[in-house]
Design a protein around this motif. Sequence first.
Motif, short mmCIF file in Angstrom:
data_model
loop_
_atom_site.label_atom_id
_atom_site.label_comp_id
_atom_site.label_asym_id
_atom_site.label_seq_id
_atom_site.Cartn_x
_atom_site.Cartn_y
_atom_site.Cartn_z
N SER A 19 84.99 31.89 52.54
CA SER A 19 86.22 31.51 51.82
C SER A 19 86.33 32.22 50.46
CB SER A 19 86.31 29.99 51.65
OG SER A 19 85.26 29.54 50.82
N GLU A 20 85.22 32.61 49.86
CA GLU A 20 85.26 33.22 48.52
C GLU A 20 85.40 34.74 48.54
OE1 GLU A 20 84.62 31.82 45.21
OE2 GLU A 20 85.20 29.95 46.21
N LEU A 21 84.86 35.35 49.59
CA LEU A 21 84.81 36.82 49.63
C LEU A 21 86.23 37.39 49.68
CD1 LEU A 21 82.93 39.32 49.89
CD2 LEU A 21 83.05 39.04 52.37
N ARG A 22 86.52 38.33 48.79
CA ARG A 22 87.86 38.94 48.76
C ARG A 22 87.80 40.20 47.89
NH1 ARG A 22 91.00 34.29 47.26
NH2 ARG A 22 89.10 33.23 47.90
N PRO A 23 88.76 41.08 48.07
CA PRO A 23 88.81 42.27 47.21
C PRO A 23 89.01 41.86 45.76
CG PRO A 23 90.34 42.48 49.07
CD PRO A 23 89.88 41.06 49.05
N GLY A 24 88.45 42.63 44.84
CA GLY A 24 88.67 42.38 43.42
C GLY A 24 87.59 41.53 42.78
N MET B 106 82.77 46.57 42.64
CA MET B 106 83.90 45.73 43.03
C MET B 106 83.97 45.66 44.56
SD MET B 106 86.00 44.17 41.03
CE MET B 106 86.56 45.07 39.57
N ILE B 107 84.19 44.47 45.05
CA ILE B 107 84.39 44.31 46.50
C ILE B 107 85.78 44.83 46.87
CG2 ILE B 107 84.66 42.57 48.31
CD1 ILE B 107 82.38 41.02 46.72
N GLU C 86 79.29 38.64 40.86
CA GLU C 86 79.94 37.31 40.79
C GLU C 86 79.81 36.59 42.13
OE1 GLU C 86 84.10 37.55 39.53
OE2 GLU C 86 83.58 39.41 38.48
N PHE C 87 80.09 37.32 43.18
CA PHE C 87 80.01 36.74 44.52
C PHE C 87 78.59 36.24 44.79
CE2 PHE C 87 79.44 37.64 49.20
CZ PHE C 87 80.23 36.61 49.66
N ASP C 88 77.62 37.09 44.50
CA ASP C 88 76.21 36.74 44.66
C ASP C 88 75.87 35.48 43.86
OD1 ASP C 88 73.26 37.84 45.28
OD2 ASP C 88 73.32 37.26 43.17
N ALA C 89 76.36 35.41 42.62
CA ALA C 89 76.04 34.27 41.75
C ALA C 89 76.66 32.97 42.29
CB ALA C 89 76.54 34.55 40.33
N HIS D 289 65.63 36.33 48.05
CA HIS D 289 66.01 37.68 48.49
C HIS D 289 67.48 37.96 48.16
CE1 HIS D 289 67.85 35.57 51.88
NE2 HIS D 289 66.67 35.08 52.24
N HIS D 290 67.93 39.14 48.55
CA HIS D 290 69.35 39.49 48.35
C HIS D 290 70.26 38.49 49.07
CE1 HIS D 290 68.55 42.38 51.96
NE2 HIS D 290 68.91 41.20 52.41
N SER D 291 71.53 38.47 48.66
CA SER D 291 72.51 37.62 49.37
C SER D 291 73.08 38.33 50.58
CB SER D 291 73.65 37.24 48.43
OG SER D 291 73.19 36.40 47.40
#
Lengths: 361, 361
Positions: free
Chosen positions: B270-275, B321-322, B280-283, B298-300
Amino acid sequence: MENATRIAGLLAEIGADWAILTGADSVCFATGHVVPVEIGFSPFAGGPTIAFVSRDGAVGLVCPNTDAGQGGPWEEISYPGFACAVTDQIGNYLRAVQDMIARLGVAGRVAVEPASLTAAVADLLPGERRVIDRPLARLRAIKTAREINLLRRAAVVAAMGQREAPTASIPGRSELDVLNAIRARMETEVGVRCALAGEYLAGVERSATLGLAPGAYRLRPGDPVVCDLAPRVQGYWGDSCSSFVVGGEGTAAYRAMHDACFGTLQLALSELRPGLRVCEFDARLRAHLKSQGYYYPHHSGHGIGTSVHEWPRLVPDETAMIEENMVLMVEPGSYVPGLGGIRCEFMLRVTRAGAEAMAMF
Amino acid sequence: MENATRIAGLLAEIGADWAILTGADSVCFATGHVVPVEIGFSPFAGGPTIAFVSRDGAVGLVCPNTDAGQGGPWEEISYPGFACAVTDQIGNYLRAVQDMIARLGVAGRVAVEPASLTAAVADLLPGERRVIDRPLARLRAIKTAREINLLRRAAVVAAMGQREAPTASIPGRSELDVLNAIRARMETEVGVRCALAGEYLAGVERSATLGLAPGAYRLRPGDPVVCDLAPRVQGYWGDSCSSFVVGGEGTAAYRAMHDACFGTLQLALSELRPGLRVCEFDARLRAHLKSQGYYYPHHSGHGIGTSVHEWPRLVPDETAMIEENMVLMVEPGSYVPGLGGIRCEFMLRVTRAGAEAMAMF
């Protein structure tokens, strides 16, 4: 690390001071360090894992942190390849190589492997070069006692797979189902995943066709099967091939062809000895099989060790002399449209006066 | 060969005339030609398979005869690597590279991959060099429609393996038995052998330990299992991880931990998106899981394509940036001594405004 000592001797012979080994097979030969290969080049590596061997017998290893610390009396520098952070694998790798060159004092003439030495590493090395491939291949062809034990273990694992093969070859299963059932038997025996070369082909047409890969074809009763299994165990390859019929003994014509191929393999076991040239040995096998009306268009076999195919390859124009403690695959076969394919392959070790099969099945 | 055209555009941007691609993943990205990797570097190759791409969109491929003719509108030169005769693979390879350089008229500035460009090939190339790695990694991160279809197919194959996993996880079988039964399901679906990364670990202790490899441990009822499956299908990798309990639902504590990890994966969707920035996403994922008392060291996650791990890696210090049409693995997990390990991983495609799971299981 007897092989590092042997390489040191080789360097003296070819007038070089250092061997810079960048092939995964050569690294394992020199040190015993096993480079994982099952998914190809690691996404966590910055370049090929390198073994450094000096004319004085000093040994160094540069490898990514993902496969560091396998143990051995060498200098080892591992670099961050996998980490929970942004990681510059190539930069880390080249710094590790540079550090190793400084630590060992690499200087003078370096003997290298052109198929895998990268330009980035070459730029860090002294400029005077030798190519080590041919003399190293000849050195590698003669196995030490330790290597013969490792190859025997790999041969035994392959033989276990071969003994599983007829049982696992159940009508309705796909070739890939059966191959993976056999792989499970071998890997559970070894206790870890093993890289696996080879093939498993079923049915009159598929077993008689060279160059196919195992697929989704589902076995039927009476299908001839060619089952070629080559697992890598502790860095050393085993190889083997058996041929049989799903749920039966096959037609008289099939059995006659099997007898001829297996008989040629038995001839190989009695004929193979030091002092014979590869081309003579190859010719005897082909002549024996031809006298019974069969023929194979491929090599008669090949050396094996830390690579699944090593020098010498058993081909009609190879004039090399067979020597004690070579380990050679011998694999006579026959592929007849309408009848099917057969290949019979053992690992043979050349002894002082003859040869022994390292495993039978 | 849309990707060759994209590379041509990249060359213009970085001021180079030719890309000389020597990584198996880059070759596949540029051309679709699949280099076999399952047993590592081929004993029949004289050096890395090379894709040449010019700023004008011309494409050439040099590969051994063992994997020639996969088809495509490129110039191809294959060299004898495997033959029933003494064969000089390295000499044949370098002559083929030289012929290709002449045929295509390679000149000017060349952009190269330092982890795999060999010194022997570099000696044949023009002297002015660029390193293509970083810009190429960024280009590769954005997938074309064709690549998304290939990755979706790989995701579906991995999902089939995941659906097979609980059924195949029968008490008494070894981890390697189960992994190979799953592999059989995936490979039979694909119709050919697939390189496979990943792991299968069972039992409270083993599933909670990072860095182990699947082994001979035999499953017991109630064992937690971490099943990470990454098959390569037509040169593109799928990846996935499921976690379950052999023959049951697990304890309340296990189920709570599973809910937290799977909930974090749902949050990712639900959170993953361009921009959004990767860090931030990882956090957000780490914070969400931490608020429930769990944590992974480990990595996300990571990008995926013709390599199983690609840029960007989802790590705390990655500021990239994603963007739309990235395909990202997301794999929150938790590993608790005495309780077991859990990791939940889907392939997520970034869409214009959000993200979609490429396969679920």
